[in-house]
Write a protein that holds these residues in place. Structure first.
Motif, PDB file in Angstrom:
ATOM      1  N   GLY A   1       0.820  -1.201   0.000  1.00 21.36           N
ATOM      2  CA  GLY A   1       0.000   0.000   0.000  1.00 21.36           C
ATOM      3  C   GLY A   1       0.856   1.253   0.000  1.00 21.36           C
ATOM      4  N   VAL A   2       1.902   1.249   0.825  1.00 16.02           N
ATOM      5  CA  VAL A   2       2.830   2.383   0.877  1.00 16.02           C
ATOM      6  C   VAL A   2       3.574   2.512  -0.450  1.00 16.02           C
ATOM      7  CG1 VAL A   2       4.818   3.378   2.073  1.00 16.02           C
ATOM      8  CG2 VAL A   2       3.086   2.126   3.378  1.00 16.02           C
ATOM      9  N   ALA A   3       4.003   1.374  -1.019  1.00 14.52           N
ATOM     10  CA  ALA A   3       4.742   1.390  -2.289  1.00 14.52           C
ATOM     11  C   ALA A   3       3.884   1.968  -3.410  1.00 14.52           C
ATOM     12  CB  ALA A   3       5.194  -0.028  -2.634  1.00 14.52           C
ATOM     13  N   LEU A   4       2.623   1.571  -3.482  1.00 16.70           N
ATOM     14  CA  LEU A   4       1.735   2.087  -4.531  1.00 16.70           C
ATOM     15  C   LEU A   4       1.555   3.593  -4.396  1.00 16.70           C
ATOM     16  CD1 LEU A   4      -0.930  -0.756  -4.509  1.00 16.70           C
ATOM     17  CD2 LEU A   4       0.545  -0.150  -6.439  1.00 16.70           C
ATOM     18  N   LEU A   5       1.413   4.060  -3.164  1.00 13.87           N
ATOM     19  CA  LEU A   5       1.261   5.498  -2.947  1.00 13.87           C
ATOM     20  C   LEU A   5       2.539   6.238  -3.358  1.00 13.87           C
ATOM     21  CD1 LEU A   5      -1.163   7.112  -1.845  1.00 13.87           C
ATOM     22  CD2 LEU A   5       0.107   7.362   0.284  1.00 13.87           C
ATOM     23  N   ALA A   6       3.696   5.643  -3.059  1.00 12.10           N
ATOM     24  CA  ALA A   6       4.960   6.263  -3.464  1.00 12.10           C
ATOM     25  C   ALA A   6       5.088   6.296  -4.983  1.00 12.10           C
ATOM     26  CB  ALA A   6       6.128   5.497  -2.846  1.00 12.10           C
ATOM     27  N   LEU A   7       4.648   5.247  -5.655  1.00  5.50           N
ATOM     28  CA  LEU A   7       4.701   5.211  -7.122  1.00  5.50           C
ATOM     29  C   LEU A   7       3.801   6.278  -7.739  1.00  5.50           C
ATOM     30  CD1 LEU A   7       4.707   1.344  -7.723  1.00  5.50           C
ATOM     31  CD2 LEU A   7       6.571   2.936  -8.242  1.00  5.50           C
ATOM     32  N   ALA A   8       2.746   6.644  -7.026  1.00  7.63           N
ATOM     33  CA  ALA A   8       1.849   7.691  -7.519  1.00  7.63           C
ATOM     34  C   ALA A   8       2.531   9.049  -7.578  1.00  7.63           C
ATOM     35  CB  ALA A   8       0.608   7.773  -6.634  1.00  7.63           C
ATOM     36  N   THR A   9       3.622   9.203  -6.845  1.00  5.77           N
ATOM     37  CA  THR A   9       4.327  10.490  -6.804  1.00  5.77           C
ATOM     38  C   THR A   9       5.388  10.615  -7.884  1.00  5.77           C
ATOM     39  OG1 THR A   9       6.108   9.777  -5.297  1.00  5.77           O
ATOM     40  CG2 THR A   9       4.022  10.483  -4.297  1.00  5.77           C
TER      41      THR A   9
ATOM     42  N   LEU B   1      -6.611   2.284  -1.567  1.00  4.07           N
ATOM     43  CA  LEU B   1      -7.427   1.085  -1.408  1.00  4.07           C
ATOM     44  C   LEU B   1      -6.694   0.029  -0.584  1.00  4.07           C
ATOM     45  CD1 LEU B   1      -9.643  -0.411  -4.183  1.00  4.07           C
ATOM     46  CD2 LEU B   1      -8.298  -1.920  -2.727  1.00  4.07           C
ATOM     47  N   VAL B   2      -5.431  -0.239  -0.955  1.00  2.00           N
ATOM     48  CA  VAL B   2      -4.672  -1.285  -0.263  1.00  2.00           C
ATOM     49  C   VAL B   2      -4.337  -0.868   1.173  1.00  2.00           C
ATOM     50  CG1 VAL B   2      -2.513  -2.612  -0.271  1.00  2.00           C
ATOM     51  CG2 VAL B   2      -3.746  -2.209  -2.406  1.00  2.00           C
ATOM     52  N   LEU B   3      -3.981   0.401   1.368  1.00  2.00           N
ATOM     53  CA  LEU B   3      -3.677   0.866   2.720  1.00  2.00           C
ATOM     54  C   LEU B   3      -4.896   0.759   3.633  1.00  2.00           C
ATOM     55  CD1 LEU B   3      -1.497   3.994   1.905  1.00  2.00           C
ATOM     56  CD2 LEU B   3      -0.766   2.025   3.262  1.00  2.00           C
ATOM     57  N   THR B   4      -6.060   1.109   3.112  1.00  2.00           N
ATOM     58  CA  THR B   4      -7.272   1.020   3.926  1.00  2.00           C
ATOM     59  C   THR B   4      -7.663  -0.432   4.156  1.00  2.00           C
ATOM     60  OG1 THR B   4      -7.982   3.103   2.959  1.00  2.00           O
ATOM     61  CG2 THR B   4      -9.644   1.865   4.183  1.00  2.00           C
ATOM     62  N   LEU B   5      -7.444  -1.264   3.156  1.00  6.90           N
ATOM     63  CA  LEU B   5      -7.696  -2.698   3.341  1.00  6.90           C
ATOM     64  C   LEU B   5      -6.853  -3.246   4.492  1.00  6.90           C
ATOM     65  CD1 LEU B   5      -8.996  -5.348   2.432  1.00  6.90           C
ATOM     66  CD2 LEU B   5      -7.121  -5.623   0.788  1.00  6.90           C
ATOM     67  N   SER B   6      -5.642  -2.711   4.662  1.00  9.58           N
ATOM     68  CA  SER B   6      -4.757  -3.216   5.718  1.00  9.58           C
ATOM     69  C   SER B   6      -5.357  -3.005   7.101  1.00  9.58           C
ATOM     70  CB  SER B   6      -3.368  -2.566   5.632  1.00  9.58           C
ATOM     71  OG  SER B   6      -3.388  -1.216   6.073  1.00  9.58           O
ATOM     72  N   ILE B   7      -6.088  -1.919   7.310  1.00 15.24           N
ATOM     73  CA  ILE B   7      -6.660  -1.708   8.643  1.00 15.24           C
ATOM     74  C   ILE B   7      -7.899  -2.572   8.856  1.00 15.24           C
ATOM     75  CG2 ILE B   7      -5.753   0.640   8.731  1.00 15.24           C
ATOM     76  CD1 ILE B   7      -8.679   1.625   8.545  1.00 15.24           C
ATOM     77  N   TYR B   8      -8.394  -3.195   7.781  1.00 18.98           N
ATOM     78  CA  TYR B   8      -9.465  -4.185   7.926  1.00 18.98           C
ATOM     79  C   TYR B   8      -8.891  -5.596   8.068  1.00 18.98           C
ATOM     80  CZ  TYR B   8     -13.137  -0.788   7.128  1.00 18.98           C
ATOM     81  OH  TYR B   8     -13.996   0.274   7.269  1.00 18.98           O
ATOM     82  N   LEU B   9      -7.562  -5.679   8.073  1.00 20.20           N
ATOM     83  CA  LEU B   9      -6.876  -6.928   8.389  1.00 20.20           C
ATOM     84  C   LEU B   9      -6.491  -6.974   9.859  1.00 20.20           C
ATOM     85  CD1 LEU B   9      -4.420  -7.141   5.337  1.00 20.20           C
ATOM     86  CD2 LEU B   9      -6.583  -8.377   5.614  1.00 20.20           C
ATOM     87  N   SER B  10      -6.066  -5.815  10.385  1.00 18.36           N
ATOM     88  CA  SER B  10      -5.636  -5.732  11.785  1.00 18.36           C
ATOM     89  C   SER B  10      -5.904  -4.328  12.307  1.00 18.36           C
ATOM     90  CB  SER B  10      -4.142  -6.051  11.900  1.00 18.36           C
ATOM     91  OG  SER B  10      -3.663  -5.795  13.204  1.00 18.36           O
TER      92      SER B  10
END
Length: 427
Positions: free
Chosen positions: A222-230, A247-256
């Motif tokens: 999730g962090v990598a995708l956001l960095a690639l957006a820059t 999307l992926v970063l928010t999905l992570s908080i629905y994992l833990s």
């Protein structure tokens, strides 16, 4: 010395009859020297990375390097798990009565599970009207983690073996994800130097097999995708990667629930790049995930409140905060390894040698662990629980002097091999 002090104090508490529920302080483990089919494999993987890793990481093409790092990290994780054998090391790790696969017979699909999830988080201790409640790990996490295993079962990847392999594949990918992030932030040289250490991450002992390893991989991507957006100025790239990252970063908080602290990492990316244009698509991706779970019947804050009640009435109440608030740090050092300690020392003493983006990510990892520790929501077992933050601290190993790299890689490998051959972990 710090680890020894934590161990001595832990044994003193046990001898005094304090139920800290940690059998080999400061780790949740049992002393059980053993070898297994993974022993020669793990040694071979470690030797290959020590001998060839630094030079290969320095010269290989980027795409080839990312796949090689992922493959090598996966081989390292699997070989360590196989020290306990296929059955005990992989196939049954996620099938006990406290794990995710145990609850599969209770559900017919992801949608049905989400519609009833909140109704069965509390145990009969908190809600006497409950006729049944989720197993330990299912109930203590948001439903995203359980949904992953339901999905695997529905596409034919049934059983603990398949689930364990998928968890290790995702967890091992964190090595590549952190490197991709650094490169996007203009620190490719540091990424290449840190990559062999990311491969021989001692925390791989717990990546194989615990769902927290999978969580580490998801948060990292999730962090990598956001960095690639820059990277670059193309609007389509910014929107696409930004949306995917959110999307992926928010999905992570629905994992833990604990990965809510992971917001520090995307904030570090924003602070380093000042590319505010990625915020809107990232929030759009986040909104998609929140809406999907909420409309399906699960409200994150409701789940978190219920888990806090469970935690307050669990073994955590017997674990003294005044011990674990510092012993936790000793425990997580087993996952980080001595090279990270040495790298952190250089990070503090040579701050100008660290690119801004990398420095902010490393600082975010330190703050994440500090906040998680201070909260008291993790007393013990942090060698596993803090893996999503620990993979980012490995970046400091890229600061170690070139002449010392192989020696520190050996130290990392020896620690992981010693832990896995001398101890057994319940999860």
């Amino acid at each position: 010395m710090f680890v020894v002090l934590a161990a001595r104090e832990g044994w003193r508490l046990l001898d005094a009859g304090v139920n800290i529920f940690v059998f080999f302080p400061p780790l949740l483990a049992n002393w059980a020297p053993h070898t297994g089919p993974g022993t020669p494999l793990a040694i071979l993987v470690a030797l290959a990375v020590v001998v060839f890793g630094p030079s290969f990481a320095a010269r290989a093409g980027w795409v080839r390097l990312m796949f090689a790092a992922w493959g090598a990290a996966f081989a390292w994780t699997v070989s360590l798990a196989l020290v306990d054998g296929w059955t005990a090391g992989i196939a049954t790790r996620l099938t006990s009565d406290q794990e995710y696969l145990y609850d599969l017979p209770r559900v017919t699909g992801i949608g049905q599970m989400l519609s009833i999830f909140s109704d069965h988080i509390l145990t009969t201790g908190q809600d006497p009207s409950q006729t049944w409640f989720w197993s330990t790990h299912v109930g203590a996490h948001p439903p995203g983690a359980f949904a992953v295993f339901i999905g695997l079962d529905q596409i034919g990847l049934s059983g603990g073996g398949a689930a364990g392999v998928v968890v290790m594949l995702v967890g091992a990918s964190a090595a590549a994800a952190t490197a991709v992030t650094l490169r996007a932030l203009g620190a490719e040289d540091l990424a290449r130097r840190a990559l062999p250490f990311a491969v021989l991450f001692p925390g791989a002992v717990w990546v194989g097999v615990s769902a927290d390893g999978m969580f580490a991989g998801v948060l990292a991507w999730g962090v990598a995708l956001l960095a690639l957006a820059t990277v670059g100025t193309a609007r389509a790239r910014t929107i696409g990667y930004g949306l995917a990252g959110g999307l992926v970063l928010t999905l992570s908080i629905y994992l833990s629930y604990g990965l809510a602290i992971g917001v520090l990492f995307p904030l570090a990316v924003l602070a380093a790049t000042r590319r505010w244009s990625i915020v809107a698509p990232a929030l759009g991706g986040a909104a998609i995930v929140v809406a999907a779970f909420t409309l399906s019947g699960f409200w994150w804050l409701d789940g978190f409140d219920k888990v806090r009640l469970i935690y307050a009435g669990s073994i955590a109440q017997d674990r003294p905060y005044e011990y674990f608030v510092w012993a936790n740090i000793a425990a997580v050092l087993f996952a980080l390894g001595p090279a990270v300690v040495a790298g952190l020392r250089r990070f503090v003493t040579h701050p100008r040698a660290v690119p801004v983006g990398a420095a902010l990510l490393i600082t975010a990892a330190v703050l994440a662990i500090a906040l998680a520790d201070y909260s008291g929501m993790s007393k013990a077992e942090v060698e596993r629980i803090w893996l999503p933050f620990g993979v980012w601290l490995v970046l400091v190993c890229g600061l170690l002097p070139h002449r010392q790299v192989r020696g520190w890689l050996v130290a990392q490998a020896v620690l992981a091999l010693a832990v896995n051959h001398l101890l057994t972990m319940p999860w």
